[in-house]
Design a protein around this motif. Structure first.
Motif, PDB file in Angstrom:
ATOM      1  N   GLY A  78       0.812  -1.202   0.000  1.00  0.00           N
ATOM      2  CA  GLY A  78       0.000   0.000   0.000  1.00  0.00           C
ATOM      3  C   GLY A  78       0.848   1.255   0.000  1.00  0.00           C
ATOM      4  N   ASP A  79       0.195   2.366  -0.244  1.00  0.00           N
ATOM      5  CA  ASP A  79       0.821   3.681  -0.164  1.00  0.00           C
ATOM      6  C   ASP A  79      -0.202   4.610   0.465  1.00  0.00           C
ATOM      7  OD1 ASP A  79       2.048   6.108  -0.481  1.00  0.00           O
ATOM      8  OD2 ASP A  79       2.177   6.037  -2.669  1.00  0.00           O
ATOM      9  N   LYS A  80      -0.126   4.744   1.760  1.00  0.00           N
ATOM     10  CA  LYS A  80      -1.130   5.477   2.535  1.00  0.00           C
ATOM     11  C   LYS A  80      -2.515   4.901   2.247  1.00  0.00           C
ATOM     12  CE  LYS A  80       1.633   9.711   2.477  1.00  0.00           C
ATOM     13  NZ  LYS A  80       1.690  11.148   2.110  1.00  0.00           N
ATOM     14  N   THR A  81      -2.576   3.574   2.216  1.00  0.00           N
ATOM     15  CA  THR A  81      -3.797   2.830   1.892  1.00  0.00           C
ATOM     16  C   THR A  81      -4.451   2.329   3.170  1.00  0.00           C
ATOM     17  OG1 THR A  81      -2.769   2.121  -0.176  1.00  0.00           O
ATOM     18  CG2 THR A  81      -4.695   0.886   0.558  1.00  0.00           C
ATOM     19  N   THR A  82      -5.790   2.287   3.154  1.00  0.00           N
ATOM     20  CA  THR A  82      -6.541   1.809   4.310  1.00  0.00           C
ATOM     21  C   THR A  82      -7.462   0.665   3.913  1.00  0.00           C
ATOM     22  OG1 THR A  82      -6.509   3.991   5.371  1.00  0.00           O
ATOM     23  CG2 THR A  82      -8.247   2.469   6.064  1.00  0.00           C
ATOM     24  N   ILE A  83      -7.522  -0.359   4.757  1.00  0.00           N
ATOM     25  CA  ILE A  83      -8.552  -1.400   4.645  1.00  0.00           C
ATOM     26  C   ILE A  83      -9.359  -1.329   5.929  1.00  0.00           C
ATOM     27  CG2 ILE A  83      -9.059  -3.842   4.328  1.00  0.00           C
ATOM     28  CD1 ILE A  83      -6.279  -4.173   3.103  1.00  0.00           C
ATOM     29  N   ARG A  84     -10.679  -1.105   5.793  1.00  0.00           N
ATOM     30  CA  ARG A  84     -11.461  -0.952   7.011  1.00  0.00           C
ATOM     31  C   ARG A  84     -12.779  -1.702   6.935  1.00  0.00           C
ATOM     32  NH1 ARG A  84     -14.691   4.805   7.665  1.00  0.00           N
ATOM     33  NH2 ARG A  84     -15.973   4.639   5.780  1.00  0.00           N
ATOM     34  N   ARG A  85     -13.233  -2.087   8.088  1.00  0.00           N
ATOM     35  CA  ARG A  85     -14.605  -2.576   8.230  1.00  0.00           C
ATOM     36  C   ARG A  85     -15.516  -1.361   8.269  1.00  0.00           C
ATOM     37  NH1 ARG A  85     -17.840  -2.709  12.584  1.00  0.00           N
ATOM     38  NH2 ARG A  85     -19.565  -4.205  12.604  1.00  0.00           N
ATOM     39  N   ASP A  86     -16.521  -1.350   7.355  1.00  0.00           N
ATOM     40  CA  ASP A  86     -17.444  -0.228   7.277  1.00  0.00           C
ATOM     41  C   ASP A  86     -18.127  -0.030   8.631  1.00  0.00           C
ATOM     42  OD1 ASP A  86     -19.877   1.358   6.803  1.00  0.00           O
ATOM     43  OD2 ASP A  86     -19.448   1.043   4.670  1.00  0.00           O
ATOM     44  N   PRO A  87     -18.134   1.194   9.148  1.00  0.00           N
ATOM     45  CA  PRO A  87     -18.793   1.435  10.432  1.00  0.00           C
ATOM     46  C   PRO A  87     -20.266   1.054  10.427  1.00  0.00           C
ATOM     47  CG  PRO A  87     -17.421   3.307   9.814  1.00  0.00           C
ATOM     48  CD  PRO A  87     -17.461   2.408   8.625  1.00  0.00           C
ATOM     49  N   ASP A  88     -20.898   0.983   9.232  1.00  0.00           N
ATOM     50  CA  ASP A  88     -22.304   0.612   9.148  1.00  0.00           C
ATOM     51  C   ASP A  88     -22.517  -0.888   8.923  1.00  0.00           C
ATOM     52  OD1 ASP A  88     -23.192   3.256   9.459  1.00  0.00           O
ATOM     53  OD2 ASP A  88     -22.954   3.672   7.315  1.00  0.00           O
ATOM     54  N   ALA A  89     -21.434  -1.665   8.933  1.00  0.00           N
ATOM     55  CA  ALA A  89     -21.576  -3.109   8.758  1.00  0.00           C
ATOM     56  C   ALA A  89     -22.396  -3.700   9.896  1.00  0.00           C
ATOM     57  CB  ALA A  89     -20.209  -3.776   8.711  1.00  0.00           C
ATOM     58  N   THR A  90     -23.288  -4.630   9.555  1.00  0.00           N
ATOM     59  CA  THR A  90     -24.165  -5.223  10.565  1.00  0.00           C
ATOM     60  C   THR A  90     -23.545  -6.437  11.231  1.00  0.00           C
ATOM     61  OG1 THR A  90     -25.261  -6.571   8.869  1.00  0.00           O
ATOM     62  CG2 THR A  90     -26.232  -4.409   9.381  1.00  0.00           C
ATOM     63  N   GLU A  91     -22.426  -6.941  10.678  1.00  0.00           N
ATOM     64  CA  GLU A  91     -21.766  -8.106  11.243  1.00  0.00           C
ATOM     65  C   GLU A  91     -20.386  -7.732  11.750  1.00  0.00           C
ATOM     66  OE1 GLU A  91     -22.892 -11.952   8.758  1.00  0.00           O
ATOM     67  OE2 GLU A  91     -22.301 -10.302   7.424  1.00  0.00           O
ATOM     68  N   GLY A  92     -19.971  -8.433  12.792  1.00  0.00           N
ATOM     69  CA  GLY A  92     -18.616  -8.261  13.262  1.00  0.00           C
ATOM     70  C   GLY A  92     -17.666  -9.124  12.447  1.00  0.00           C
ATOM     71  N   GLY A 120     -11.956  -3.263  12.685  1.00  0.00           N
ATOM     72  CA  GLY A 120     -12.328  -4.677  12.722  1.00  0.00           C
ATOM     73  C   GLY A 120     -12.722  -5.144  14.104  1.00  0.00           C
ATOM     74  N   GLY A 121     -13.418  -6.305  14.136  1.00  0.00           N
ATOM     75  CA  GLY A 121     -13.658  -6.916  15.418  1.00  0.00           C
ATOM     76  C   GLY A 121     -15.085  -7.225  15.769  1.00  0.00           C
ATOM     77  N   TYR A 122     -15.403  -7.008  17.059  1.00  0.00           N
ATOM     78  CA  TYR A 122     -16.647  -7.454  17.668  1.00  0.00           C
ATOM     79  C   TYR A 122     -16.730  -8.976  17.548  1.00  0.00           C
ATOM     80  CZ  TYR A 122     -17.401  -2.496  17.100  1.00  0.00           C
ATOM     81  OH  TYR A 122     -17.238  -1.125  17.120  1.00  0.00           O
ATOM     82  N   LEU A 123     -15.592  -9.627  17.833  1.00  0.00           N
ATOM     83  CA  LEU A 123     -15.431 -11.070  17.709  1.00  0.00           C
ATOM     84  C   LEU A 123     -14.866 -11.646  18.996  1.00  0.00           C
ATOM     85  CD1 LEU A 123     -13.671 -11.107  14.215  1.00  0.00           C
ATOM     86  CD2 LEU A 123     -16.014 -11.869  14.665  1.00  0.00           C
ATOM     87  N   GLU A 124     -14.765 -12.982  19.037  1.00  0.00           N
ATOM     88  CA  GLU A 124     -14.135 -13.631  20.174  1.00  0.00           C
ATOM     89  C   GLU A 124     -12.614 -13.486  20.112  1.00  0.00           C
ATOM     90  OE1 GLU A 124     -14.680 -15.719  23.806  1.00  0.00           O
ATOM     91  OE2 GLU A 124     -16.161 -14.876  22.440  1.00  0.00           O
ATOM     92  N   TYR A 125     -12.031 -13.674  18.903  1.00  0.00           N
ATOM     93  CA  TYR A 125     -10.577 -13.709  18.774  1.00  0.00           C
ATOM     94  C   TYR A 125     -10.083 -12.822  17.627  1.00  0.00           C
ATOM     95  CZ  TYR A 125     -11.575 -18.006  21.330  1.00  0.00           C
ATOM     96  OH  TYR A 125     -12.053 -18.913  22.237  1.00  0.00           O
ATOM     97  N   GLY A 126      -9.090 -11.990  17.896  1.00  0.00           N
ATOM     98  CA  GLY A 126      -8.392 -11.248  16.860  1.00  0.00           C
ATOM     99  C   GLY A 126      -9.256 -10.258  16.123  1.00  0.00           C
ATOM    100  N   GLY A 127      -9.325  -9.030  16.602  1.00  0.00           N
ATOM    101  CA  GLY A 127     -10.189  -8.032  15.998  1.00  0.00           C
ATOM    102  C   GLY A 127      -9.787  -7.626  14.590  1.00  0.00           C
TER     103      GLY A 127
END
Length: 333
Positions: free
Chosen positions: A97-111, A134-141
Motif C-alpha cells: 500500500g501507499d497510505k492505503t486503508t482497509i477498514r470494516r465499514d462502520p455501518d456493517a451489521t456483522e462483526g 475490525g472486530g466485535y469477535l471472540e478472537y483477533g479483531g
C-alpha cells in the motif's frame, strides 16, 4: 492451553464493495522476476487478486491503490474463529500500500476482522497499510494468523479494533507474527488489548509502537503465553489493564525485551508496566512512569518465573518500582 479452551465469564461491550480489472505486470526482465497485480480502489478487485494468489493463478504480490480506502461492508470469508473482510490467506500473499486503508465499514451489521492467515502455507505480508475498525469477535479483531500461519507487518498501522481475546491481533496455534516499523493502537479486549501471543506461537516486534490499548483483565498492551515474545527498539506506552499487566502480561512464557521503553501504562491491580509470571530479560530498556495498585513498574508473580535486568532501569513508577521487594535484582524501590 489452546485459545478455544479458554472460558470467559464476560464479554466486551461494543465499543463504540461490476467486477473491476486487475493489471498484472512484471518487475524486471530477468528470469524469475516477481510478477505483481496492480488493482484499483475496489474491494472486489482486492478479493479476486487474493484468491488468484492463493490458487497460484495470479501474482502473489498485489499493489493496492495509493491513498485508497478499501471499505468492506460484507465479509468475504468465514473461518473457524469467525468472519473475515478478505478471503482467508492460504498461500503466499503480499499487499503493498501507499497510505492505503482497509477498514470494516462502520455501518456493517456483522462483526468481522480484516484477515485470517491459515497455516501451514498461509503467509501474509502487509506493507504501507492501515487496517481499522475490525472486530466485535471472540478472537483477533483485525488479524488472525493460526495453525502455523505467518503474518508480517511493515510500516503499517492497526487501530480501533475489538475482540474478547487480542483486540487487534491474535497469534494462535503455533503461528508467527512479525511487526517492523509499525503501530498497534486504540484497540481493546478482555485479554491482550493489542496483541495476544497464544500458546505455541512466536511474536517479534521491532521498531514498533503499542500504544493506548486496554484490557478489562490482563495485558493492556500485550498478553503472551507463547513460545517466545521478542521486542526490540520499540515503545509500549499508554496502555491500561483493569487487573494486571498494564503494558505487558507474561503468562509463564519466555520474553526478551531490548532497547525499548515501557512507560505511562496503568494496571488496576499489579504490574503497571509488566506483570511477569514467565522468564523475562530486559536489556538496555527503561520501565518508567507506570502506575498500579502495587508493583507500579513490575510485578513478579509466584509461578516460578524470573526477571533479569541487563543495563536496564526501572524507575519513577507509582507507588513503587518492583514488588515483591527484593525479588528483582538491581531494582530499587
Amino acid at each position: 492451553m489452546a485459545i478455544g479452551e479458554v472460558m470467559y465469564r464476560r464479554r466486551l461491550k461494543a465499543v463504540a464493495l461490476a467486477v473491476p480489472f486487475v493489471v498484472a505486470v512484471s518487475l524486471g526482465s530477468t528470469a524469475g522476476a516477481t510478477s505483481l497485480a496492480a488493482i484499483p480502489c475496489d474491494v472486489t478487485a482486492l478479493n479476486n487478486a487474493i484468491n488468484a494468489a492463493n490458487n497460484n493463478t495470479g501474482p502473489h504480490t498485489i499493489r493496492l491503490a495509493p491513498k485508497c480506502v478499501y471499505n468492506v461492508l460484507t465479509p468475504a470469508s468465514t473461518g473457524g474463529l469467525g468472519l473475515n473482510a478478505l478471503p482467508i490467506i492460504t498461500g503466499t500473499v503480499t499487499l503493498l500500500g501507499d497510505k492505503t486503508t482497509i477498514r470494516r465499514d462502520p455501518d456493517a451489521t456483522e462483526g468481522f476482522r480484516i484477515a485470517e492467515v491459515d497455516g501451514p502455507n498461509g503467509r501474509l505480508t502487509i506493507e504501507g497499510v492501515t487496517a481499522t475498525g475490525g472486530g466485535y469477535l471472540e478472537y483477533g479483531g483485525t488479524y488472525l494468523p493460526r495453525s502455523g500461519g505467518t503474518l508480517i507487518l511493515k510500516h503499517s498501522t492497526v487501530t480501533n479494533s475489538t475482540a474478547n481475546v487480542g483486540g487487534a491481533i491474535v497469534v494462535d496455534l503455533s503461528s508467527t507474527l512479525e511487526m517492523h516499523d509499525s503501530v498497534v493502537r486504540d484497540s481493546a479486549a478482555v485479554q491482550g488489548g493489542a496483541i495476544y501471543n497464544g500458546p505455541g506461537s512466536t511474536t517479534l516486534l521491532q521498531k514498533t509502537k503499542v500504544v493506548r490499548n486496554q484490557a478489562t483483565e490482563f495485558g493492556g498492551g500485550i498478553f503472551t503465553a507463547g513460545v517466545s515474545l521478542t521486542i526490540k527498539n520499540s515503545h509500549i506506552e499508554g496502555n491500561r489493564a483493569f487487573q494486571q499487566g498494564g503494558g505487558i502480561y507474561n503468562d509463564r512464557a519466555p520474553m526478551d525485551i531490548s532497547s525499548t521503553t515501557i512507560a505511562d501504562n496503568r494496571a488496576g491491580q499489579m504490574g503497571g508496566g509488566i506483570a511477569n509470571d514467565g522468564t523475562t530479560t530486559l536489556t538496555d530498556t527503561k520501565v518508567r512512569r507506570n502506575i498500579a495498585l502495587n508493583g507500579g513498574g513490575v510485578w513478579q508473580g509466584t509461578s516460578g518465573g524470573s526477571l533479569t535486568l541487563v543495563r536496564s532501569r526501572i524507575f519513577d513508577n507509582t507507588p513503587n518500582n518492583c514488588r515483591p521487594v527484593g525479588v528483582i535484582l538491581g531494582c530499587t524501590n
